[in-house]
Each structure stands twice: as C-alpha cells, then as structure tokens.
Write a protein that holds these residues in place. Sequence first.
Motif, PDB file in Angstrom:
ATOM      1  N   TRP A 155      -1.512 -44.131 -70.994  1.00 44.22           N
ATOM      2  CA  TRP A 155      -2.182 -45.418 -71.156  1.00 44.22           C
ATOM      3  C   TRP A 155      -1.315 -46.598 -70.704  1.00 44.22           C
ATOM      4  CZ3 TRP A 155       0.209 -48.924 -74.312  1.00 44.22           C
ATOM      5  CH2 TRP A 155       1.070 -48.445 -75.320  1.00 44.22           C
ATOM      6  N   ALA A 156       0.000 -46.464 -70.846  1.00 42.92           N
ATOM      7  CA  ALA A 156       0.879 -47.573 -70.465  1.00 42.92           C
ATOM      8  C   ALA A 156       0.926 -47.783 -68.954  1.00 42.92           C
ATOM      9  CB  ALA A 156       2.288 -47.320 -70.996  1.00 42.92           C
ATOM     10  N   HIS A 157       0.467 -46.788 -68.171  1.00 44.51           N
ATOM     11  CA  HIS A 157       0.511 -46.894 -66.710  1.00 44.51           C
ATOM     12  C   HIS A 157      -0.875 -46.808 -66.091  1.00 44.51           C
ATOM     13  CE1 HIS A 157       4.922 -46.636 -66.590  1.00 44.51           C
ATOM     14  NE2 HIS A 157       4.816 -45.730 -67.541  1.00 44.51           N
ATOM     15  N   ALA A 158      -1.921 -46.798 -66.913  1.00 48.49           N
ATOM     16  CA  ALA A 158      -3.275 -46.669 -66.373  1.00 48.49           C
ATOM     17  C   ALA A 158      -3.640 -47.847 -65.473  1.00 48.49           C
ATOM     18  CB  ALA A 158      -4.281 -46.526 -67.518  1.00 48.49           C
ATOM     19  N   ALA A 159      -3.262 -49.053 -65.876  1.00 53.48           N
ATOM     20  CA  ALA A 159      -3.585 -50.232 -65.065  1.00 53.48           C
ATOM     21  C   ALA A 159      -2.878 -50.168 -63.713  1.00 53.48           C
ATOM     22  CB  ALA A 159      -3.198 -51.505 -65.811  1.00 53.48           C
ATOM     23  N   THR A 160      -1.652 -49.642 -63.690  1.00 55.36           N
ATOM     24  CA  THR A 160      -0.926 -49.510 -62.429  1.00 55.36           C
ATOM     25  C   THR A 160      -1.606 -48.504 -61.514  1.00 55.36           C
ATOM     26  OG1 THR A 160       1.157 -50.037 -63.548  1.00 55.36           O
ATOM     27  CG2 THR A 160       1.315 -48.974 -61.388  1.00 55.36           C
ATOM     28  N   LEU A 161      -2.055 -47.387 -62.086  1.00 52.28           N
ATOM     29  CA  LEU A 161      -2.763 -46.389 -61.287  1.00 52.28           C
ATOM     30  C   LEU A 161      -4.032 -46.987 -60.688  1.00 52.28           C
ATOM     31  CD1 LEU A 161      -2.985 -43.446 -60.310  1.00 52.28           C
ATOM     32  CD2 LEU A 161      -4.220 -42.930 -62.431  1.00 52.28           C
ATOM     33  N   ALA A 162      -4.771 -47.739 -61.504  1.00 57.35           N
ATOM     34  CA  ALA A 162      -6.003 -48.365 -61.013  1.00 57.35           C
ATOM     35  C   ALA A 162      -5.710 -49.402 -59.930  1.00 57.35           C
ATOM     36  CB  ALA A 162      -6.758 -48.999 -62.175  1.00 57.35           C
ATOM     37  N   HIS A 163      -4.617 -50.140 -60.092  1.00 59.67           N
ATOM     38  CA  HIS A 163      -4.261 -51.167 -59.107  1.00 59.67           C
ATOM     39  C   HIS A 163      -3.785 -50.550 -57.803  1.00 59.67           C
ATOM     40  CE1 HIS A 163      -1.408 -53.951 -57.134  1.00 59.67           C
ATOM     41  NE2 HIS A 163      -2.277 -54.891 -57.490  1.00 59.67           N
ATOM     42  N   ASP A 164      -2.913 -49.540 -57.910  1.00 58.80           N
ATOM     43  CA  ASP A 164      -2.346 -48.936 -56.709  1.00 58.80           C
ATOM     44  C   ASP A 164      -3.343 -48.058 -55.961  1.00 58.80           C
ATOM     45  OD1 ASP A 164      -0.035 -50.183 -57.452  1.00 58.80           O
ATOM     46  OD2 ASP A 164       1.042 -48.359 -58.041  1.00 58.80           O
ATOM     47  N   HIS A 165      -4.337 -47.521 -56.705  1.00 51.15           N
ATOM     48  CA  HIS A 165      -5.303 -46.602 -56.101  1.00 51.15           C
ATOM     49  C   HIS A 165      -6.715 -47.008 -56.535  1.00 51.15           C
ATOM     50  CE1 HIS A 165      -2.044 -43.926 -54.789  1.00 51.15           C
ATOM     51  NE2 HIS A 165      -1.491 -44.166 -55.960  1.00 51.15           N
ATOM     52  N   PRO A 166      -7.237 -48.094 -55.970  1.00 57.62           N
ATOM     53  CA  PRO A 166      -8.533 -48.619 -56.417  1.00 57.62           C
ATOM     54  C   PRO A 166      -9.695 -47.659 -56.181  1.00 57.62           C
ATOM     55  CG  PRO A 166      -7.779 -49.746 -54.432  1.00 57.62           C
ATOM     56  CD  PRO A 166      -6.634 -48.931 -54.923  1.00 57.62           C
ATOM     57  N   GLU A 167      -9.499 -46.650 -55.334  1.00 55.13           N
ATOM     58  CA  GLU A 167     -10.566 -45.690 -55.077  1.00 55.13           C
ATOM     59  C   GLU A 167     -10.683 -44.647 -56.199  1.00 55.13           C
ATOM     60  OE1 GLU A 167      -6.748 -44.303 -53.258  1.00 55.13           O
ATOM     61  OE2 GLU A 167      -7.871 -46.181 -53.365  1.00 55.13           O
ATOM     62  N   VAL A 168      -9.748 -44.676 -57.148  1.00 51.91           N
ATOM     63  CA  VAL A 168      -9.769 -43.748 -58.288  1.00 51.91           C
ATOM     64  C   VAL A 168     -10.451 -44.422 -59.475  1.00 51.91           C
ATOM     65  CG1 VAL A 168      -8.366 -42.340 -59.846  1.00 51.91           C
ATOM     66  CG2 VAL A 168      -7.628 -42.701 -57.478  1.00 51.91           C
ATOM     67  N   ARG A 169     -11.346 -43.723 -60.141  1.00 51.83           N
ATOM     68  CA  ARG A 169     -12.021 -44.260 -61.324  1.00 51.83           C
ATOM     69  C   ARG A 169     -11.169 -43.905 -62.557  1.00 51.83           C
ATOM     70  NH1 ARG A 169     -16.616 -41.578 -62.182  1.00 51.83           N
ATOM     71  NH2 ARG A 169     -16.395 -40.068 -60.514  1.00 51.83           N
ATOM     72  N   VAL A 170     -10.270 -44.795 -62.913  1.00 50.22           N
ATOM     73  CA  VAL A 170      -9.302 -44.533 -63.986  1.00 50.22           C
ATOM     74  C   VAL A 170      -9.949 -44.752 -65.343  1.00 50.22           C
ATOM     75  CG1 VAL A 170      -7.072 -45.173 -64.971  1.00 50.22           C
ATOM     76  CG2 VAL A 170      -7.402 -45.205 -62.490  1.00 50.22           C
ATOM     77  N   ASP A 171      -9.861 -43.749 -66.202  1.00 44.78           N
ATOM     78  CA  ASP A 171     -10.352 -43.835 -67.580  1.00 44.78           C
ATOM     79  C   ASP A 171      -9.136 -43.787 -68.503  1.00 44.78           C
ATOM     80  OD1 ASP A 171     -11.468 -43.591 -70.091  1.00 44.78           O
ATOM     81  OD2 ASP A 171     -12.975 -42.122 -69.495  1.00 44.78           O
ATOM     82  N   PRO A 172      -8.724 -44.916 -69.076  1.00 47.08           N
ATOM     83  CA  PRO A 172      -7.502 -44.939 -69.885  1.00 47.08           C
ATOM     84  C   PRO A 172      -7.697 -44.461 -71.318  1.00 47.08           C
ATOM     85  CG  PRO A 172      -8.437 -47.123 -69.804  1.00 47.08           C
ATOM     86  CD  PRO A 172      -9.321 -46.263 -68.931  1.00 47.08           C
ATOM     87  N   ASP A 173      -8.928 -44.093 -71.691  1.00 49.16           N
ATOM     88  CA  ASP A 173      -9.229 -43.848 -73.102  1.00 49.16           C
ATOM     89  C   ASP A 173      -9.222 -42.381 -73.509  1.00 49.16           C
ATOM     90  OD1 ASP A 173      -9.563 -46.572 -73.378  1.00 49.16           O
ATOM     91  OD2 ASP A 173     -11.727 -46.485 -73.057  1.00 49.16           O
ATOM     92  N   VAL A 174      -9.164 -41.459 -72.553  1.00 47.43           N
ATOM     93  CA  VAL A 174      -9.358 -40.042 -72.863  1.00 47.43           C
ATOM     94  C   VAL A 174      -8.034 -39.280 -72.825  1.00 47.43           C
ATOM     95  CG1 VAL A 174     -11.735 -40.038 -72.030  1.00 47.43           C
ATOM     96  CG2 VAL A 174      -9.872 -39.561 -70.428  1.00 47.43           C
TER      97      VAL A 174
END
Length: 346
Positions: A155-174
């Motif tokens: 969860w601490a890096h979910a926003a970075t994953l979403a920012h660096d790879h906008p084509e990925v649908r990041v779900d930080p809650d599961v």
Amino acid sequence: MIADAPPPVGTPVPAESLARAASRARSTSAVAVVFGDDIPMFEASVPARVFGGAAGHPDMPRFDVLAVAGEPAPLRTSAGITLDPPHGLDALESAGIVIVPGWREPGRGEPPSAELLDGLVTAHRDGATVVGLCLGAFVLAAAGLLDGRRATTHWAHAATLAHDHPEVRVDPDVLYVDEGSVVTSAGSAAGIDACLHLLRRGHGPAAANAVARALVVAPHRAGGQTQYIERPVPTPRTGDALAAAVEFALANLADVDLDVDAMAGRAHMSRRTFDRRFRAHVGSSPLQWLLGQRVLRARQLLESSDLGVEAVAGLAGFSDGVALRPHFRRLVGVSPQAYRATFASR
C-alpha cells in the motif's frame, strides 16, 4: 518494455518455434523464484516456505523450487546477507510458476534488466503463471505484463505504481489480485496469502490448509490491506476558511448533528461553494471526507479502548452501531469486531 501481442489467429507457426516450445515443456511442479539485489529477506523466503512448507504431507504435492539469480550473483539482501542462487534465468524456461517475490524500492539501484524482463514475458507467453509479490509487481509492470490488468502491491507504494505505470489498474485495498496467468500481492505477509491462493487454486483447499497449519497462519484472511493502511488525521493549515472548517469538524466528530452544512457555515460559505472548494483542495467531497474521518476515529477507539461497538459508534459521530458498520466495512474491508480482533492493544 511492453509484452508482445499474440500473432493473429491463423498465422503459421515456424517449425523451429514449435521445436523450441516443445523443448521448453513447462512443469507444473517447478516453481522458479527470481531474486534481485537488495531484496528484503522476508519476501525472499515466502515462496520456498509455502511451496515447500509441508513437504511429505499426504495432501501436499511435491514442488521443485528453483532459486534464480535475476541479476549477476552473488546478491545481497536488504539486511546485508549474501545470496548466491544456483540457477540462472534459463531456469524460467521450464517452470510452470515464476515468482518475483519482491524487489528493491522504486528508484533504488538499476532497473530490471532486459534479459529478466524478456524471460518473464517469454515464460508468460509459453503458459507459465507469473507472480509479483509486494514490490515484485513493479518488475511485472516493467515487463508490460500488467498492462490493462488489475494489480496490487504494498500500500505504501501503490500510488507510485499507478503513477509510473498508468496503464495498470492498481487496487491498493486488496491482499492479492488473481488475473489468471498473472497474480500480484500486497506487501510482505500478503505474499503468503497469494501463494496459498495459488496452491488452493491448483491443488485444492487441503493442500493450502496443510501448508497454512505448518506455517501457523490462517489459510485465508478476511478483508484486504485497507485495514493495515495508516491514515493519520491531517493537520489543517491555519488562517484558511477551509482549514477552520476541517479543524472544527475534527474537534466535533462525536456530535451526530455535525454535517457538511455545519462545516460550510463554519467556513462562512454557501453549501455549493464550500463543496466545490473542498473538492478542489482535498480531492474528495466533504461528505466522503467526514465519513472517512469518523471511521478513522472509530478505528482508533477500537485499537486503544475496550468500549463496545455502540459506544465507539457514538464517539465517532454515528447514531449507533448499525449506522457505523456498513461505512466501516466499505472503507476498511472488515467489520468493526474483526478489526478489533486484529489490532486491539493487548
């Protein structure tokens, strides 16, 4: 790097490609675990412990766990311990499951090599299930394997994953995401959940339960990583009308009559103006923010007190426990009682 698209239906397959594929027949019992430099020790150990954690048990199939150097060996873990995996990237050619159990934090060290990314893409194309545990999801994303897919990470890096790879649908809650041939997990211990899920998916609940008992963990955890995310109460800026409204709300959360109209009045704005400015500055509606702060207050009380759910609901500004429960479950992922059982101070 983006994973290559499959050839159109009907495209002839060269004989040499068929021969190459035949020579790379994948074993469903072979699990390749790819290590990189600066990997955390805990994450590095998870796949071997799960897929070899109940060896000899009648319900547990036998796996061949292959430790693979994803970068030139010897490698050092984040704890400074030296690892010297005996297998190179060619081991990915035979494994039915390929796991990147973690990686160094984003921005630290060199990016994953083209050889590693190509190996993961090829393994996936040849039918292997490719898994990224915790920050291993960043490696799968760099290979293009998460493009257009739902995925998770710590969860601490979910926003970075979403920012660096906008084509990925990041779900930080599961705790983990199963996309069939691609699986990702949330942080650290969630890797155990994902690996147990793979074991359950491929070999049934008896095998997963046998490993869970051997590791002394729950075979399936309720909720997602939302319940583990730390969301401190924000400190409002001084001298601003919105900040004054936020400060007023935080000081009066227990007041069941506190609502958005009261916050707008405190800011000396109309409800419509307040709503618009609040969304622009905070990123959510004032109603959703207020509900989130009340649930956060309930979480803090459940962690630190012995008060019953009804009392906690009242102190968080809900009329009763019935009003609290659906909002708590929606935002946290579990019931108030389950949350307390996990996080209450002993």
